[in-house]
Design an enzyme around this catalytic site. Structure first.
Site, PDB file in Angstrom:
ATOM      1  CB  THR A  95      34.153  28.128  35.283  1.00  0.00           C
ATOM      2  OG1 THR A  95      35.001  28.447  34.160  1.00  0.00           O
ATOM      3  CG2 THR A  95      33.667  26.697  35.126  1.00  0.00           C
ATOM      4  CB  SER A 108      43.381  30.020  34.355  1.00  0.00           C
ATOM      5  OG  SER A 108      44.232  29.939  35.487  1.00  0.00           O
ATOM      6  CE  LYS A 109      37.350  31.021  36.677  1.00  0.00           C
ATOM      7  NZ  LYS A 109      36.314  30.210  37.005  1.00  0.00           N
ATOM      8  CD  GLN A 110      41.974  28.348  38.469  1.00  0.00           C
ATOM      9  OE1 GLN A 110      42.231  28.470  37.286  1.00  0.00           O
ATOM     10  NE2 GLN A 110      40.756  28.123  38.915  1.00  0.00           N
TER      11      GLN A 110
END
Ligand code: GLU
Length: 299
Positions: free
Chosen positions: A15, A238-240
């Site tokens: 992802t 995380s990417k967030q």
């Protein structure tokens, strides 16, 4: 290397690119496997194309190689194994452990209460009579009103009552995508994985996976759930939360940081990243890995 029977794995989802939390999981699973004279497999969990980033799978493999990781055998891609998940679901349906669910997400969320990992499905479709013509159902696993627990090598004892805390959970989504819970259990069993070392974000999933293993007649692997990296607000990297991709120009520095977080002593000066991995394997002690989250800022 002697074959000890230990089979471990690293199972990234493509992802996005690997970040330092992924490096921690890769190194710990690798070091634990190699320190036990075991095999270390690589599985790409590419089951959810809408959430995937084009090119991420190849980027992940390249990044791991650049850090000096060498896996055993071919990389396994979940996107090529739908027939295995289908066979497992068919077996669960035949044993009346799984049932079709026609509820829309919106409808059942309105009726549901919170559990430990989102809403708890109320079992409406388990009782039958809710079939809707022209609607493709999701498939759920019927879970018992029973405590399911295990002894984690890092966290210690962990348990849930699946009916109360989780509810009947999805195996195949109505949109046709396989659920992580089913695929991971089928693949770990099919690949002979008997030692799982992964992040504590997945601890909440483990009782579901233990129960699926029981339903499908699989052996239960041993588990070690690694501490998560969190920022000062306590959010998982995380990417967030803007965890940056690993910077390959500072590989040694990144590996040394992860080695420190995993409770290993300071590593000596070495020639290349691969030597640091070898050193980590030689000095690996899982009992030194901290249980609590590691607070650090991205970047
Ligand atoms: N693919 C999962 C992830 O990247 C890991 C699954 C597992 O280790 O069981 O979070």
């Amino acid at each position: 290397m002697s074959d000890s029977g230990y089979i471990g794995r690293f199972a990234p989802s493509p992802t996005g690119r690997l970040h330092i939390g992924s490096l921690l999981a890769a190194l710990a699973s690798y070091a634990d496997a190699r320190a036990h004279g075991g095999r270390w497999l690589l599985r790409m969990e590419d089951l959810d194309p809408p959430r995937e980033m084009p090119g991420a799978a190849d980027d992940i493999l390249h990044t791991l190689e650049t850090f000096g990781f060498a896996w055993d055998g071919e990389v396994v891609y979940q996107s090529r194994r739908h027939h295995l998940y289908r066979a497992a679901l068919d077996a669960l349906i035949a044993g009346q452990a799984a049932y079709p669910c026609f509820c829309s997400r919106k409808a059942w969320h309105e009726r549901a209460r919170q559990g430990v990992d989102g809403f708890v499905y109320d079992g409406l479709c388990a009782r039958g009579g809710n079939e809707k013509a022209g609607i493709t159902p999701a498939w759920r696993l019927r879970v018992p009103d029973e405590i399911i627990g295990f002894d984690d090598r890092i966290v210690g004892h962990y348990q849930q009552n699946l009916a109360r805390d989780i509810g009947d959970f999805v195996l195949l989504r109505a949109d046709g995508f396989w659920a992580y819970q089913l695929a991971v259990v089928v693949d770990d069993a099919e690949q002979g994985v008997n030692h799982i070392v992964r992040g504590q974000d997945l601890l909440v999933s483990t009782p579901r996976q233990l129960y699926l293993q029981r339903c499908l007649g699989y052996a239960q692997p041993s588990y070690a759930h690694l501490p998560l990296l969190v920022n000062r607000q306590g959010q998982k990297w995380s990417k967030q939360t803007l965890a940056p991709a690993l910077d390959l120009s500072v590989r040694e520095q990144l590996l040394r940081q992860v080695i420190g977080w995993l409770g290993l002593p300071d590593a000596p000066q070495v020639g290349k990243p691969q030597d640091l991995l070898d050193w980590a394997v030689g000095n690996w002690r899982l009992e030194r890995v901290p249980k609590n989250e590691i607070v650090t800022e991205p970047g």
